[in-house]
Design a protein around this motif. Structure first.
Motif, mmCIF file in Angstrom:
data_model
loop_
_atom_site.group_PDB
_atom_site.id
_atom_site.type_symbol
_atom_site.label_atom_id
_atom_site.label_comp_id
_atom_site.label_asym_id
_atom_site.label_seq_id
_atom_site.Cartn_x
_atom_site.Cartn_y
_atom_site.Cartn_z
ATOM 1 N N SER A 81 52.023 35.324 50.292
ATOM 2 C CA SER A 81 50.798 36.006 49.895
ATOM 3 C C SER A 81 51.032 37.478 49.570
ATOM 4 O O SER A 81 50.250 38.097 48.853
ATOM 5 C CB SER A 81 49.749 35.899 51.023
ATOM 6 O OG SER A 81 49.461 34.555 51.322
ATOM 7 N N PHE A 82 52.125 38.042 50.094
ATOM 8 C CA PHE A 82 52.375 39.465 49.927
ATOM 9 C C PHE A 82 53.647 39.770 49.136
ATOM 10 O O PHE A 82 53.809 40.869 48.627
ATOM 11 C CB PHE A 82 52.454 40.144 51.302
ATOM 12 C CG PHE A 82 51.143 40.214 52.013
ATOM 13 C CD1 PHE A 82 50.315 41.314 51.878
ATOM 14 C CD2 PHE A 82 50.703 39.157 52.792
ATOM 15 C CE1 PHE A 82 49.089 41.370 52.523
ATOM 16 C CE2 PHE A 82 49.482 39.203 53.448
ATOM 17 C CZ PHE A 82 48.665 40.311 53.309
ATOM 18 N N ALA A 83 54.567 38.805 49.053
ATOM 19 C CA ALA A 83 55.828 39.043 48.357
ATOM 20 C C ALA A 83 55.595 39.104 46.847
ATOM 21 O O ALA A 83 54.692 38.463 46.323
ATOM 22 C CB ALA A 83 56.822 37.932 48.690
ATOM 23 N N PRO A 84 56.402 39.881 46.124
ATOM 24 C CA PRO A 84 56.248 39.986 44.675
ATOM 25 C C PRO A 84 56.662 38.714 43.953
ATOM 26 O O PRO A 84 56.327 38.514 42.800
ATOM 27 C CB PRO A 84 57.168 41.158 44.309
ATOM 28 C CG PRO A 84 58.200 41.146 45.384
ATOM 29 C CD PRO A 84 57.469 40.748 46.639
ATOM 30 N N SER A 85 57.406 37.857 44.627
ATOM 31 C CA SER A 85 57.843 36.592 44.040
ATOM 32 C C SER A 85 58.061 35.594 45.154
ATOM 33 O O SER A 85 58.440 35.952 46.264
ATOM 34 C CB SER A 85 59.151 36.791 43.257
ATOM 35 O OG SER A 85 59.720 35.542 42.901
ATOM 36 N N ARG A 86 57.832 34.320 44.879
ATOM 37 C CA ARG A 86 58.086 33.297 45.874
ATOM 38 C C ARG A 86 59.552 32.863 45.873
ATOM 39 O O ARG A 86 60.009 32.201 46.798
ATOM 40 C CB ARG A 86 57.176 32.093 45.639
ATOM 41 C CG ARG A 86 55.710 32.356 46.001
ATOM 42 C CD ARG A 86 54.832 31.186 45.637
ATOM 43 N NE ARG A 86 55.313 29.961 46.264
ATOM 44 C CZ ARG A 86 55.024 28.742 45.830
ATOM 45 N NH1 ARG A 86 54.267 28.595 44.752
ATOM 46 N NH2 ARG A 86 55.494 27.688 46.459
ATOM 47 N N ALA A 87 60.290 33.214 44.828
ATOM 48 C CA ALA A 87 61.709 32.848 44.766
ATOM 49 C C ALA A 87 62.537 33.801 45.610
ATOM 50 O O ALA A 87 62.308 35.008 45.612
ATOM 51 C CB ALA A 87 62.189 32.885 43.319
ATOM 52 N N TRP A 88 63.502 33.256 46.379
ATOM 53 C CA TRP A 88 64.375 34.096 47.181
ATOM 54 C C TRP A 88 65.827 33.662 46.967
ATOM 55 O O TRP A 88 66.098 32.540 46.528
ATOM 56 C CB TRP A 88 64.024 34.037 48.668
ATOM 57 C CG TRP A 88 64.107 32.669 49.298
ATOM 58 C CD1 TRP A 88 63.081 31.787 49.465
ATOM 59 C CD2 TRP A 88 65.278 32.028 49.830
ATOM 60 N NE1 TRP A 88 63.529 30.640 50.069
ATOM 61 C CE2 TRP A 88 64.871 30.758 50.308
ATOM 62 C CE3 TRP A 88 66.612 32.400 49.958
ATOM 63 C CZ2 TRP A 88 65.760 29.854 50.905
ATOM 64 C CZ3 TRP A 88 67.500 31.505 50.544
ATOM 65 C CH2 TRP A 88 67.079 30.252 51.006
#
Length: 236
Positions: A81-88
């Motif tokens: 919900s807060f990260a700039p992208s869901r990919a890590w």
């Protein structure tokens, strides 16, 4: 072409990452402040966790190491919900991709939390990778352990049924491979800001503790005497 990918960093790098992304922080918070109402402590934990998730990274930069783990934050995760992208992504310098994937799956069996993102488990792999890079003996031990697991499965341990994986992990209890992963995971998996945000631990609030945040309340008892909560310590 630039691709927004979250690089997995340890909590020790969170402050550096926070400074790196500070220019976007207020805009990012404003965007979600009405969508995600949280306890102040939990909100700070999430902010600390996602501060480390604001570093742009190109796919080319991921090809410099010995291997790479990649994944996606679950849509239901508080971090997504807060990260700039869901990919890590996690670049490794001592382990190859398959070894990292097997160790991550092994750790999930060792410390199972069904809703905890693989991105948090990847912090264990990151720390084991650092140990493998620094110590050839650890690197060989981990490589041999992965080979043993693959042999148990006939080829690829990742294709083994979860119930069989659980039995394999249990069978290795007490071995150097098991102990190396366990002793690393028990710290790396839980002592980081992403885990704090997931479990709702308020460590990011500082060293104030929980004394005056409900743990000294006996409201669950009928008319508790004031002395029942014990003395409130003061600084001397």
């Amino acid at each position: 072409m630039k691709t927004t990918i979250i690089p997995i960093v340890t909590s020790g790098h969170a402050h550096h990452a926070h400074r790196h992304g500070h220019e976007h922080e207020h805009e990012h918070e404003h965007e979600h402040e009405h969508e995600h109402e949280q306890h102040p402590g939990e909100h700070r934990a999430v902010k600390a966790a996602t501060a480390a998730l604001r570093i742009p990274l190109t796919r080319r930069e991921l090809l410099k190491g010995t291997g790479v783990l990649m994944g996606t934050l679950a849509a239901s995760s508080v971090l997504s919900s807060f990260a700039p992208s869901r990919a890590w992504a996690l670049e490794m310098q001592g382990l190859d991709t398959h070894q990292g994937e097997v160790i991550l799956a092994f750790t999930r069996q060792l410390y199972p939390h069904p809703t905890l993102d693989n991105a948090v488990y990847a912090l264990v792999v990151k720390d084991l990778d650092a140990k493998a890079k620094a110590d050839p003996a650890v690197r060989q031990q981990l490589a041999d352990g992965v080979k043993q697991l693959d042999a148990q499965a006939g080829s690829d341990w990742l294709k083994r049924a979860p119930s069989d994986q659980a039995r394999d992990v249990t069978a290795l209890a007490g071995t150097p491979f098991f102990n190396t992963i366990r002793s690393t995971a028990v710290v790396s998996l839980y002592a980081n800001t992403m885990a704090y945000a997931h479990f709702g631990y308020g460590a990011s609030e500082g060293d104030g503790g929980y004394l005056s945040k409900g743990f000294n309340s006996l409201s669950w008892l009928p008319n508790p005497p004031a002395a029942a909560s014990g003395p409130i310590p003061t600084d001397s």
